[in-house]
Scaffold this motif. Structure first.
Motif, PDB file in Angstrom:
ATOM      1  N   ASP A  79      15.740 -18.142  48.682  1.00 18.34           N
ATOM      2  CA  ASP A  79      15.416 -16.606  48.286  1.00 18.34           C
ATOM      3  C   ASP A  79      16.008 -15.760  49.560  1.00 18.34           C
ATOM      4  O   ASP A  79      15.699 -16.122  50.651  1.00 18.34           O
ATOM      5  CB  ASP A  79      14.079 -16.607  48.142  1.00 18.34           C
ATOM      6  N   PRO A  80      16.702 -14.833  49.220  1.00 20.77           N
ATOM      7  CA  PRO A  80      17.061 -14.050  50.208  1.00 20.77           C
ATOM      8  C   PRO A  80      16.059 -13.164  51.225  1.00 20.77           C
ATOM      9  O   PRO A  80      16.438 -12.655  52.127  1.00 20.77           O
ATOM     10  CB  PRO A  80      18.011 -12.797  49.531  1.00 20.77           C
ATOM     11  N   LYS A  81      14.724 -13.359  50.563  1.00 20.94           N
ATOM     12  CA  LYS A  81      13.704 -12.547  51.362  1.00 20.94           C
ATOM     13  C   LYS A  81      13.024 -13.479  52.387  1.00 20.94           C
ATOM     14  O   LYS A  81      12.607 -13.122  53.625  1.00 20.94           O
ATOM     15  CB  LYS A  81      12.468 -12.184  50.509  1.00 20.94           C
ATOM     16  N   ASP A  82      12.975 -14.815  51.823  1.00 17.83           N
ATOM     17  CA  ASP A  82      12.480 -15.656  52.779  1.00 17.83           C
ATOM     18  C   ASP A  82      13.065 -17.010  53.106  1.00 17.83           C
ATOM     19  O   ASP A  82      12.319 -17.865  53.815  1.00 17.83           O
ATOM     20  CB  ASP A  82      10.961 -15.895  52.798  1.00 17.83           C
ATOM     21  N   GLY A  83      13.726 -17.255  52.399  1.00 14.37           N
ATOM     22  CA  GLY A  83      14.641 -18.538  52.471  1.00 14.37           C
ATOM     23  C   GLY A  83      14.093 -19.743  51.846  1.00 14.37           C
ATOM     24  O   GLY A  83      14.604 -20.977  51.845  1.00 14.37           O
ATOM     25  N   THR A  84      13.261 -19.535  50.883  1.00 15.37           N
ATOM     26  CA  THR A  84      12.604 -20.550  50.238  1.00 15.37           C
ATOM     27  C   THR A  84      13.673 -21.195  49.027  1.00 15.37           C
ATOM     28  O   THR A  84      14.073 -20.231  48.536  1.00 15.37           O
ATOM     29  CB  THR A  84      11.278 -20.073  49.612  1.00 15.37           C
ATOM     30  N   VAL A  85      13.782 -22.282  49.160  1.00 17.51           N
ATOM     31  CA  VAL A  85      14.532 -22.951  47.877  1.00 17.51           C
ATOM     32  C   VAL A  85      13.663 -23.115  46.650  1.00 17.51           C
ATOM     33  O   VAL A  85      12.815 -23.896  46.785  1.00 17.51           O
ATOM     34  CB  VAL A  85      15.270 -23.953  48.229  1.00 17.51           C
ATOM     35  N   ASN A  86      13.921 -22.303  45.457  1.00 20.52           N
ATOM     36  CA  ASN A  86      12.893 -22.460  44.427  1.00 20.52           C
ATOM     37  C   ASN A  86      13.716 -23.406  43.389  1.00 20.52           C
ATOM     38  O   ASN A  86      14.642 -22.939  42.624  1.00 20.52           O
ATOM     39  CB  ASN A  86      12.709 -21.213  43.898  1.00 20.52           C
ATOM     40  N   PHE A  87      13.415 -24.640  43.262  1.00 23.64           N
ATOM     41  CA  PHE A  87      13.898 -25.545  42.160  1.00 23.64           C
ATOM     42  C   PHE A  87      13.462 -25.172  41.090  1.00 23.64           C
ATOM     43  O   PHE A  87      12.230 -24.895  40.721  1.00 23.64           O
ATOM     44  CB  PHE A  87      13.664 -27.070  42.429  1.00 23.64           C
ATOM     45  N   LYS A  88      14.307 -25.197  39.895  1.00 23.11           N
ATOM     46  CA  LYS A  88      13.699 -25.069  38.216  1.00 23.11           C
ATOM     47  C   LYS A  88      13.032 -26.316  37.931  1.00 23.11           C
ATOM     48  O   LYS A  88      12.213 -26.249  37.398  1.00 23.11           O
ATOM     49  CB  LYS A  88      14.746 -24.788  37.433  1.00 23.11           C
ATOM     50  N   LYS A  89      13.487 -27.509  38.432  1.00 27.53           N
ATOM     51  CA  LYS A  89      12.990 -28.605  37.960  1.00 27.53           C
ATOM     52  C   LYS A  89      13.029 -29.593  39.072  1.00 27.53           C
ATOM     53  O   LYS A  89      13.953 -29.251  40.204  1.00 27.53           O
ATOM     54  CB  LYS A  89      13.648 -29.306  36.768  1.00 27.53           C
ATOM     55  N   LYS A 105      19.903 -33.579  60.887  1.00 28.66           N
ATOM     56  CA  LYS A 105      19.771 -34.452  62.151  1.00 28.66           C
ATOM     57  C   LYS A 105      20.243 -33.440  63.241  1.00 28.66           C
ATOM     58  O   LYS A 105      19.995 -34.129  64.371  1.00 28.66           O
ATOM     59  CB  LYS A 105      20.837 -35.301  61.938  1.00 28.66           C
ATOM     60  N   ASP A 106      20.752 -32.478  63.337  1.00 32.09           N
ATOM     61  CA  ASP A 106      21.434 -31.598  64.236  1.00 32.09           C
ATOM     62  C   ASP A 106      20.411 -30.521  64.583  1.00 32.09           C
ATOM     63  O   ASP A 106      20.866 -29.654  65.268  1.00 32.09           O
ATOM     64  CB  ASP A 106      22.722 -31.155  64.245  1.00 32.09           C
ATOM     65  N   GLY A 107      19.100 -30.838  64.431  1.00 31.31           N
ATOM     66  CA  GLY A 107      18.153 -29.745  64.695  1.00 31.31           C
ATOM     67  C   GLY A 107      17.971 -28.628  63.648  1.00 31.31           C
ATOM     68  O   GLY A 107      17.111 -27.705  63.688  1.00 31.31           O
ATOM     69  N   GLN A 108      18.859 -28.868  62.521  1.00 30.67           N
ATOM     70  CA  GLN A 108      18.574 -27.899  61.566  1.00 30.67           C
ATOM     71  C   GLN A 108      17.127 -27.991  60.720  1.00 30.67           C
ATOM     72  O   GLN A 108      16.624 -29.202  60.664  1.00 30.67           O
ATOM     73  CB  GLN A 108      19.699 -28.097  60.405  1.00 30.67           C
ATOM     74  N   GLN A 109      16.572 -26.867  60.590  1.00 30.86           N
ATOM     75  CA  GLN A 109      15.296 -27.086  60.076  1.00 30.86           C
ATOM     76  C   GLN A 109      15.106 -27.066  58.310  1.00 30.86           C
ATOM     77  O   GLN A 109      16.312 -26.554  57.657  1.00 30.86           O
ATOM     78  CB  GLN A 109      14.481 -25.908  60.294  1.00 30.86           C
ATOM     79  N   LEU A 110      14.449 -28.232  57.829  1.00 29.27           N
ATOM     80  CA  LEU A 110      14.463 -27.957  56.364  1.00 29.27           C
ATOM     81  C   LEU A 110      13.683 -26.798  55.800  1.00 29.27           C
ATOM     82  O   LEU A 110      12.617 -26.330  56.572  1.00 29.27           O
ATOM     83  CB  LEU A 110      13.430 -29.452  55.954  1.00 29.27           C
ATOM     84  N   PRO A 111      14.410 -26.423  54.761  1.00 22.96           N
ATOM     85  CA  PRO A 111      13.737 -25.004  54.472  1.00 22.96           C
ATOM     86  C   PRO A 111      12.548 -25.304  53.700  1.00 22.96           C
ATOM     87  O   PRO A 111      12.511 -26.108  53.065  1.00 22.96           O
ATOM     88  CB  PRO A 111      14.941 -24.187  53.499  1.00 22.96           C
ATOM     89  N   GLY A 112      11.705 -24.251  53.661  1.00 25.56           N
ATOM     90  CA  GLY A 112      10.470 -24.254  52.458  1.00 25.56           C
ATOM     91  C   GLY A 112      11.261 -24.258  51.359  1.00 25.56           C
ATOM     92  O   GLY A 112      12.233 -23.953  50.634  1.00 25.56           O
ATOM     93  N   TYR A 113      10.376 -25.040  50.269  1.00 28.39           N
ATOM     94  CA  TYR A 113      11.046 -25.184  48.736  1.00 28.39           C
ATOM     95  C   TYR A 113       9.759 -25.393  47.939  1.00 28.39           C
ATOM     96  O   TYR A 113       8.694 -25.658  48.269  1.00 28.39           O
ATOM     97  CB  TYR A 113      11.777 -26.447  48.640  1.00 28.39           C
ATOM     98  N   ALA A 114      10.061 -25.178  46.611  1.00 30.20           N
ATOM     99  CA  ALA A 114       8.960 -24.995  45.596  1.00 30.20           C
ATOM    100  C   ALA A 114       9.706 -25.641  44.357  1.00 30.20           C
ATOM    101  O   ALA A 114      10.920 -25.501  44.276  1.00 30.20           O
ATOM    102  CB  ALA A 114       8.424 -23.669  45.438  1.00 30.20           C
ATOM    103  N   ILE A 115       8.834 -26.119  43.568  1.00 36.92           N
ATOM    104  CA  ILE A 115       9.606 -26.564  42.318  1.00 36.92           C
ATOM    105  C   ILE A 115       8.713 -26.141  41.226  1.00 36.92           C
ATOM    106  O   ILE A 115       7.370 -26.032  41.202  1.00 36.92           O
ATOM    107  CB  ILE A 115       9.133 -28.290  42.134  1.00 36.92           C
ATOM    108  N   ASP A 116       9.500 -25.394  40.345  1.00 40.29           N
ATOM    109  CA  ASP A 116       8.983 -24.807  39.071  1.00 40.29           C
ATOM    110  C   ASP A 116       8.019 -25.607  38.292  1.00 40.29           C
ATOM    111  O   ASP A 116       8.558 -26.573  37.634  1.00 40.29           O
ATOM    112  CB  ASP A 116       9.959 -24.103  38.255  1.00 40.29           C
ATOM    113  N   GLN A 117       6.847 -25.522  38.398  1.00 34.69           N
ATOM    114  CA  GLN A 117       5.922 -26.438  37.631  1.00 34.69           C
ATOM    115  C   GLN A 117       6.078 -26.244  36.114  1.00 34.69           C
ATOM    116  O   GLN A 117       5.675 -27.335  35.252  1.00 34.69           O
ATOM    117  CB  GLN A 117       4.419 -26.413  37.959  1.00 34.69           C
ATOM    118  N   ALA A 118       6.459 -25.177  35.404  1.00 34.98           N
ATOM    119  CA  ALA A 118       6.699 -25.110  34.119  1.00 34.98           C
ATOM    120  C   ALA A 118       7.951 -25.737  33.591  1.00 34.98           C
ATOM    121  O   ALA A 118       8.195 -25.798  32.434  1.00 34.98           O
ATOM    122  CB  ALA A 118       6.881 -23.407  33.811  1.00 34.98           C
ATOM    123  N   GLY A 119       8.897 -25.915  34.551  1.00 30.07           N
ATOM    124  CA  GLY A 119      10.314 -26.482  34.069  1.00 30.07           C
ATOM    125  C   GLY A 119      10.210 -27.851  34.423  1.00 30.07           C
ATOM    126  O   GLY A 119      10.834 -28.770  33.712  1.00 30.07           O
TER     127      GLY A 119
END
Length: 119
Positions: A79-89, A105-119
């Protein structure tokens, strides 16, 4: 922010706004309203959030690029607003776990993510 009930917000020794990490059971209700009130009184908190979000978006884009190269070619753009990765399934969780380990592994942070519960 403290006057608005947001006791988890403070300043570090360099004068930067910091917040306690959001652990299970933390009450974050009212933060946006408190930020709106405080931003009107003391402009700057919104700019701080925008800067933090821009960093999160940049980091999420880097993670997604790595994930696409290493086993998750269909991972959605963050998401260009907050970096959340929104999975459709739900993604292949084994592949996601491998990519997450490899791409952080190189200190890169795992982004926040969500999974579409309807999908």
């Amino acid at each position: 922010m403290h006057e608005q009930g947001q006791s988890g917000v403070s300043l570090d020794d360099k004068g930067n706004i910091v917040m306690k990490s959001n652990g299970a059971g933390d009450d974050t209700a009212g933060y946006d309203q408190a930020a709106k009130i405080c931003n009107a009184k003391v402009p700057g908190i919104q700019q701080e959030r925008d800067t933090r979000n821009a960093k999160m978006v940049k980091a999420a884009r880097k993670f997604v690029a790595c994930a696409r190269k290493n086993g998750l070619p269909d991972i959605p753009d963050p998401d260009p607003k907050d970096g959340t990765v929104n999975f459709k399934k739900e993604p292949d969780m084994d592949a996601f776990a491998k990519v997450s380990q490899l791409c952080t592994k190189d200190g890169q942070q795992l982004p926040g993510y969500a999974i579409d519960q309807a999908g």
